[in-house]
Design an enzyme around this catalytic site. Structure first.
Site, PDB file in Angstrom:
ATOM      1  CB  CYS A   1      -1.034   0.524 -12.090  1.00  7.16           C
ATOM      2  SG  CYS A   1       0.758   0.513 -12.066  1.00  7.16           S
TER       3      CYS A   1
ATOM      4  CB  CYS B   1      -1.007  -8.060  -9.083  1.00  9.89           C
ATOM      5  SG  CYS B   1      -1.742  -9.283  -7.960  1.00  9.89           S
TER       6      CYS B   1
ATOM      7  CB  CYS C   1      -0.831   0.755  -7.346  1.00 14.43           C
ATOM      8  SG  CYS C   1      -0.279  -0.541  -6.225  1.00 14.43           S
TER       9      CYS C   1
ATOM     10  CB  CYS D   1       6.538  -2.759 -10.145  1.00 14.92           C
ATOM     11  SG  CYS D   1       6.089  -1.535  -8.895  1.00 14.92           S
ATOM     12  CB  CYS D   2       2.956  -6.683  -9.738  1.00 15.50           C
ATOM     13  SG  CYS D   2       1.672  -5.508 -10.183  1.00 15.50           S
TER      14      CYS D   2
HETATM   15  S1  SF4 Z   1       0.007  -2.145  -9.476  1.00 17.30           S
HETATM   16 FE1  SF4 Z   1       1.583  -0.798 -10.370  1.00 17.30          FE
HETATM   17  S2  SF4 Z   1       2.499   0.364  -8.662  1.00 17.30           S
HETATM   18 FE2  SF4 Z   1       1.293  -1.346  -7.791  1.00 17.30          FE
HETATM   19  S3  SF4 Z   1       2.801  -2.950  -7.468  1.00 17.30           S
HETATM   20 FE3  SF4 Z   1       1.898  -3.319  -9.514  1.00 17.30          FE
HETATM   21  S4  SF4 Z   1       3.183  -2.196 -11.021  1.00 17.30           S
HETATM   22 FE4  SF4 Z   1       3.722  -1.479  -8.924  1.00 17.30          FE
END
Ligand code: SF4
Length: 242
Positions: A215, A238, A212, A129-130
């Site tokens: 998280c 990240c 985010c 996701c990151c």
């Molecule tokens: S911090 Fe969490 S929601 Fe944001 S990009 Fe990374 S995994 Fe995705």
């Protein structure tokens, strides 16, 4: 109002950039004032050749960037998962400071990501996701600059304890400047008071480091500053600064 990044400029030769780093090393000690360090790099490179990465966890890097490099681009990873308070700080910074806030969008909307990878990827594979929502857009944006500045601090966590004030960033093949690397949380608070810097309202309710929303959680007084980031996981970065 924030704007999308549409720049496309060639980067200066690596040898020239490394020479500038050598000059900086001869000129600046490790406790250099960010408001002397950043303008010097601005003179060497041109303000439009430096991108300042900001998270809007607070307004410190935005303020220092605006003071040191008026007209500079602030690079914000607009993941789609930010708290409304963070987006409000972003919009306030753009309205008040002489900067260009570049909101960097992922290739996929959250709905498109959910459709392709399943809902709440952040809960199952936060690295992926990151990589899609934070790292890839920033990596692409950085190709437009000769140097970037970050708000990395040695006191963030043990993995950042050796963060240099500036260095050659091999991964991005450009100069990386960490002007507040030596700052502690106390230095940050003093800087906020000195310059009347806007804060993320979430700080008032225990969010000492804001990322985010899925998280990030508030932290207790005796926890580390970043203990609320990816809480309960081994993940602490990240991926942008690895
Ligand atoms: S911090 Fe969490 S929601 Fe944001 S990009 Fe990374 S995994 Fe995705």
């Amino acid at each position: 109002m924030t704007v999308e990044l549409t720049l496309a400029k060639p980067r200066r030769p690596e040898a020239e950039l490394r020479d500038i780093l050598s000059d900086a090393a001869a000129r600046f000690d490790d406790d250099a004032d960010p408001l002397e360090l950043l303008p010097w790099f601005g003179e060497q490179l041109g303000v439009d050749r430096i991108g300042v990465a900001v998270s809007f966890s607070d307004g410190v890097m935005a303020c220092l960037g605006a003071k040191a490099l008026p007209g500079v681009d602030l690079l914000f990873g607009d993941t789609g998962y930010h708290f409304v308070e963070t987006l409000g700080l972003r919009d306030a910074v753009q309205a008040i400071y002489p900067v260009n806030v570049r909101s960097l969008k992922p290739e996929l909307t959250i709905a498109e990501q959910d459709h392709r990878y399943g809902e709440d990827l952040w809960a199952r594979d936060p690295d992926k996701c990151c990589a899609m929502r934070k790292t890839a857009p920033m990596d692409a944006a950085l190709r437009n600059y000769d140097a970037w500045a970050t708000g990395l601090r040695r006191s963030d966590h043990v993995g950042r304890a050796q963060t240099p004030l500036f260095h050659w960033d091999e991964r991005h093949a450009m100069i990386k400047i960490n002007p507040i690397a030596a700052f502690t949380e106390e230095h940050i608070e003093a800087c906020i008071r000195k310059y009347g810097i806007m804060e993320n309202p979430l700080k008032q309710i225990g969010y000492r480091s804001v990322g985010c929303s899925p998280c990030t959680r508030a932290v207790l007084d005796d926890e580390d500053e970043r203990a609320g980031r990816w809480s309960g996981r081994t993940k602490v970065e990240c991926g942008l600064h690895l």
